[in-house]
Scaffold this motif. Structure first.
Motif, mmCIF file in Angstrom:
data_model
loop_
_atom_site.group_PDB
_atom_site.id
_atom_site.type_symbol
_atom_site.label_atom_id
_atom_site.label_comp_id
_atom_site.label_asym_id
_atom_site.label_seq_id
_atom_site.Cartn_x
_atom_site.Cartn_y
_atom_site.Cartn_z
ATOM 1 N N GLU A 240 10.490 -29.010 74.618
ATOM 2 C CA GLU A 240 10.753 -29.366 73.223
ATOM 3 C C GLU A 240 11.623 -30.623 73.132
ATOM 4 O OE1 GLU A 240 9.430 -27.973 70.514
ATOM 5 O OE2 GLU A 240 10.583 -29.392 69.274
ATOM 6 N N GLU A 241 12.793 -30.532 73.774
ATOM 7 C CA GLU A 241 13.777 -31.626 73.697
ATOM 8 C C GLU A 241 13.389 -32.784 74.596
ATOM 9 O OE1 GLU A 241 16.922 -31.377 72.034
ATOM 10 O OE2 GLU A 241 15.773 -29.724 71.139
ATOM 11 N N PRO A 242 13.682 -34.007 74.190
ATOM 12 C CA PRO A 242 13.492 -35.112 75.141
ATOM 13 C C PRO A 242 14.538 -35.020 76.242
ATOM 14 C CG PRO A 242 14.521 -35.911 73.134
ATOM 15 C CD PRO A 242 14.238 -34.459 72.908
ATOM 16 N N TRP A 243 14.305 -35.696 77.337
ATOM 17 C CA TRP A 243 15.313 -35.758 78.395
ATOM 18 C C TRP A 243 16.167 -37.014 78.190
ATOM 19 C CZ3 TRP A 243 10.110 -34.771 80.057
ATOM 20 C CH2 TRP A 243 9.906 -33.485 80.570
ATOM 21 N N LYS A 244 17.314 -37.022 78.816
ATOM 22 C CA LYS A 244 18.117 -38.252 78.839
ATOM 23 C C LYS A 244 17.635 -39.059 80.039
ATOM 24 C CE LYS A 244 22.855 -39.934 79.239
ATOM 25 N NZ LYS A 244 22.860 -40.460 80.594
ATOM 26 N N LEU A 245 17.253 -40.275 79.785
ATOM 27 C CA LEU A 245 16.793 -41.137 80.881
ATOM 28 C C LEU A 245 17.533 -42.452 80.782
ATOM 29 C CD1 LEU A 245 14.691 -41.829 83.174
ATOM 30 C CD2 LEU A 245 13.361 -42.900 81.364
ATOM 31 N N ASN B 100 14.005 -48.084 73.514
ATOM 32 C CA ASN B 100 15.132 -47.164 73.353
ATOM 33 C C ASN B 100 14.839 -46.267 72.161
ATOM 34 O OD1 ASN B 100 16.712 -48.280 75.413
ATOM 35 N ND2 ASN B 100 17.465 -49.881 74.045
ATOM 36 N N TYR B 101 14.704 -44.971 72.395
ATOM 37 C CA TYR B 101 14.474 -44.029 71.305
ATOM 38 C C TYR B 101 15.752 -43.262 71.011
ATOM 39 C CZ TYR B 101 9.517 -44.973 72.049
ATOM 40 O OH TYR B 101 8.301 -45.592 72.161
ATOM 41 N N GLY B 102 16.114 -43.197 69.736
ATOM 42 C CA GLY B 102 17.324 -42.461 69.356
ATOM 43 C C GLY B 102 18.530 -43.011 70.083
ATOM 44 N N ASP B 103 19.308 -42.100 70.665
ATOM 45 C CA ASP B 103 20.526 -42.510 71.374
ATOM 46 C C ASP B 103 20.237 -42.950 72.799
ATOM 47 O OD1 ASP B 103 21.864 -41.704 69.210
ATOM 48 O OD2 ASP B 103 22.451 -39.734 70.030
ATOM 49 N N ASN B 104 19.005 -42.741 73.247
ATOM 50 C CA ASN B 104 18.731 -43.016 74.663
ATOM 51 C C ASN B 104 18.617 -44.518 74.919
ATOM 52 O OD1 ASN B 104 17.940 -41.508 77.272
ATOM 53 N ND2 ASN B 104 16.495 -43.203 77.150
ATOM 54 N N LYS B 105 19.524 -45.032 75.726
ATOM 55 C CA LYS B 105 19.492 -46.464 76.051
ATOM 56 C C LYS B 105 18.997 -46.614 77.481
ATOM 57 C CE LYS B 105 21.421 -48.081 72.242
ATOM 58 N NZ LYS B 105 20.680 -47.053 71.484
ATOM 59 N N VAL B 106 17.855 -47.266 77.620
ATOM 60 C CA VAL B 106 17.283 -47.419 78.959
ATOM 61 C C VAL B 106 17.864 -48.663 79.636
ATOM 62 C CG1 VAL B 106 15.170 -47.605 80.316
ATOM 63 C CG2 VAL B 106 15.154 -46.342 78.164
ATOM 64 N N PHE B 107 18.311 -48.461 80.843
ATOM 65 C CA PHE B 107 18.864 -49.518 81.679
ATOM 66 C C PHE B 107 17.684 -50.061 82.488
ATOM 67 C CE2 PHE B 107 21.455 -50.999 85.257
ATOM 68 C CZ PHE B 107 22.611 -51.435 84.642
ATOM 69 N N TYR C 122 7.229 -40.438 76.213
ATOM 70 C CA TYR C 122 7.061 -39.018 76.584
ATOM 71 C C TYR C 122 8.392 -38.393 76.984
ATOM 72 C CZ TYR C 122 4.944 -34.954 78.991
ATOM 73 O OH TYR C 122 4.592 -33.684 79.393
ATOM 74 N N MET C 123 9.157 -39.157 77.755
ATOM 75 C CA MET C 123 10.405 -38.591 78.281
ATOM 76 C C MET C 123 11.529 -38.577 77.256
ATOM 77 S SD MET C 123 10.570 -39.949 82.226
ATOM 78 C CE MET C 123 10.027 -41.622 82.029
ATOM 79 N N THR C 124 11.541 -39.567 76.339
ATOM 80 C CA THR C 124 12.782 -39.748 75.572
ATOM 81 C C THR C 124 12.655 -39.667 74.048
ATOM 82 O OG1 THR C 124 12.549 -42.156 75.521
ATOM 83 C CG2 THR C 124 13.739 -41.241 77.397
ATOM 84 N N PHE C 125 11.432 -39.596 73.509
ATOM 85 C CA PHE C 125 11.325 -39.634 72.045
ATOM 86 C C PHE C 125 11.398 -38.230 71.437
ATOM 87 C CE2 PHE C 125 8.757 -40.298 68.043
ATOM 88 C CZ PHE C 125 9.795 -40.928 67.375
ATOM 89 N N ASP C 126 12.186 -38.134 70.369
ATOM 90 C CA ASP C 126 12.445 -36.830 69.754
ATOM 91 C C ASP C 126 11.632 -36.594 68.480
ATOM 92 O OD1 ASP C 126 13.589 -34.411 69.630
ATOM 93 O OD2 ASP C 126 15.518 -35.055 68.822
#
Ligand code: AHR
Length: 490
Positions: A160-165, A199-206, A141-145
């Motif tokens: 509209e846009e995902p957030w960076k998390l 990890n969706y797209g560029d978003n790398k979850v720590f 929900y938070m990160t997928f585009d």
């Protein structure tokens, strides 16, 4: 005269700015009334966030904010906090005071708060009472585009846009309020739940694993053994409680013995951090897994007459000393401590801001974060200070605590605290190569129980300190009793 020596040729790790992070939980008046008043409030706000509080937090450059808990996190079901506010579930906050939780502050509001403060979000997921699917879908929900049920739901809810998390916690205190688990069981659950934190797209979850309570070294050992390869960080929780958990002592009206007992307990953070890091390094010699102290600070009995479940306490110069000493410890461990989050940001435990209706005050602890903000992302420098043992027979402490760093402009920042409740301390500061440097000093000082009230909000405040001399390239000054100084050599 004590000597404080800084060696700029001996550089340590970069001090991760996230060491100056904060924690906000759905607890008492931290979120509701403290940070968030809603768009229709008469208190000035932007999209429901208190303008006065947000401005104060921007000034100390809050780098990262953890949410929604705490114990609340393992009972939080994120879908309750999205969509039209009138349809959001009203429920009981079982952990904290049994009050109504109307879910008017949810994921969208948290991300908006972080945007306004200018900090990174650290979201803590639910392992204790949540499902793998629920956790996985929250990240989606938070990160997928792209095209997916959760991304569509987010769009339907106006984003509209995902957030960076970046930061995601997989459970909180799972040895206690997060499910009373054994480390082996939690470690297996961490492996399972974190697999589906994608990890969706560029978003790398720590991915952050639940670490120990204070000195529970076997928890660290087991979780690192079983799940260390799957985690980016392990948390540590340690609260400074002057007496015992049943009767902790009060934030105000304490005596010298309680003052020194509190500081003595706060300084135990040094051993806790060193020992947990040593165990972690046994399992992870390359130091890939960082230590995050995502709950720390003083915990007293609540202020008389306030809801016991709201954990509201006043904040004095004693708390400022705890913050100064603790942050110096974290700086010294910059190679292992990658984040820390004081508990909690507003109106709860060792808060930096207190509010009452439309009034707001900055606590002595706030001013320490202000004095130390120059350490964020600077490089730790080797430093040493001569100390003497002070305190009571039961609680001895060194009188001084210090750390030093250099920023990208070559400016050296030294933060030093005189922990003595009564005695001032002459100090000579020596920084090789900075004999001709321009000096500026900002200071916080006051009686050990000095504090700000809504009637007198500026009893404790920062001042520029000019009463220093220069001799042989050093800087000489006298630190008042119970004071913290930020000395900059530019
Ligand atoms: O900060 C208050 C509580 O302390 C948190 O909810 C919990 O994680 C810890 O026990």
């Amino acid at each position: 005269m004590a000597n404080l020596i800084v060696n700029p040729n001996k550089r340590g790790a970069k001090i991760n700015r996230n060491i100056y992070g904060h924690f906000s939980e759905h607890l008492g008046r931290c979120i509701y009334n403290g940070l968030f008043v809603g768009e229709n409030s008469s208190i000035p706000n932007v999209n429901g966030m208190r303008t006065d509080v947000v401005e104060a937090l921007k000034n100390i450059r809050v780098p990262v904010l953890r949410w929604p808990g705490g114990c609340f996190a393992d009972e939080y079901h994120w879908k309750d906090g999205i969509g039209p506010k009138e349809t959001r579930k009203r429920m009981v906050n079982t952990h904290w005071g049994g009050v109504v939780e109307d879910n008017s502050f949810g994921t969208h509001e948290f991300m908006e708060l972080c945007r306004q403060i200018g900090c990174e979000p650290y979201v803590n997921g639910n392992v204790g009472s949540g499902t793998v699917q629920e956790m996985s879908e929250w990240v989606e929900y938070m990160t997928f585009d792209g095209v997916s049920p959760m991304a569509e739901l987010r769009r339907k809810n106006g984003r509209e846009e995902p957030w960076k998390l970046t930061y995601f916690g997989v459970g909180n205190e799972n040895w206690g309020c997060g499910g009373n688990m054994r480390p082996e069981y939690y470690a297996d659950l961490f492996r399972r739940y974190s697999t589906y934190v994608r990890n969706y797209g560029d978003n790398k979850v720590f991915k952050i694993a639940c670490g120990p309570n204070a000195g529970d070294y076997s928890w660290t050992d087991k979780v690192m053994e079983i799940a260390g390869n799957y985690a980016n960080a392990l948390t540590l929780h340690y609260y400074t409680v002057p007496d015992d958990w049943k009767d902790k002592g009060f934030a105000l009206g304490f005596d010298r013995a309680a003052y020194y007992r509190t500081l003595n307990k706060a300084l135990k953070m040094e051993d806790l951090v060193s020992n947990h890091l040593a165990i972690m390094r046994r399992h992870d010699p390359e130091g890939k897994v960082g230590l995050i102290v995502d709950e720390w600070g003083t915990w007293y009995n609540v202020e008389p007459g306030t809801n016991p479940g709201f954990l509201y306490q006043q904040n004095t110069m004693r708390d400022a000393m705890v913050a100064a000493a603790t942050l110096n410890i974290f700086n010294h461990h910059a190679d292992g401590v990658i984040m820390a989050n004081i508990a909690q940001m507003v109106n709860v435990l060792q808060a930096v801001v207190l509010t009452e209706g439309e009034k707001m005050l900055l606590t002595p602890t706030y001013h320490v974060f202000d004095l130390y903000k120059g350490h964020q992302d600077a490089t730790l420098l080797d430093s040493y200070v001569e100390t003497t043992e002070i305190g009571t027979e039961e609680a001895q402490i060194p009188n001084l605590t210090q750390s030093a760093s250099v920023d990208e402009n070559g400016h050296v920042l030294i933060t030093v605290a005189n922990l003595s409740a009564d005695d001032s301390q002459p100090l000579s500061v020596w920084v090789r190569g900075k004999e001709q440097a321009e000096v500026s000093i900002r200071m916080l000082s006051g009686a050990m129980d000095a504090h700000n009230t809504f009637e007198e909000p500026e009893t404790v405040k920062l001042c520029d300190f000019t009463d220093y001399t220069r001799k042989d390239g050093g800087v000489q000054l006298t630190l008042p009793a119970c004071s913290v100084a930020a000395i900059t050599l530019a």
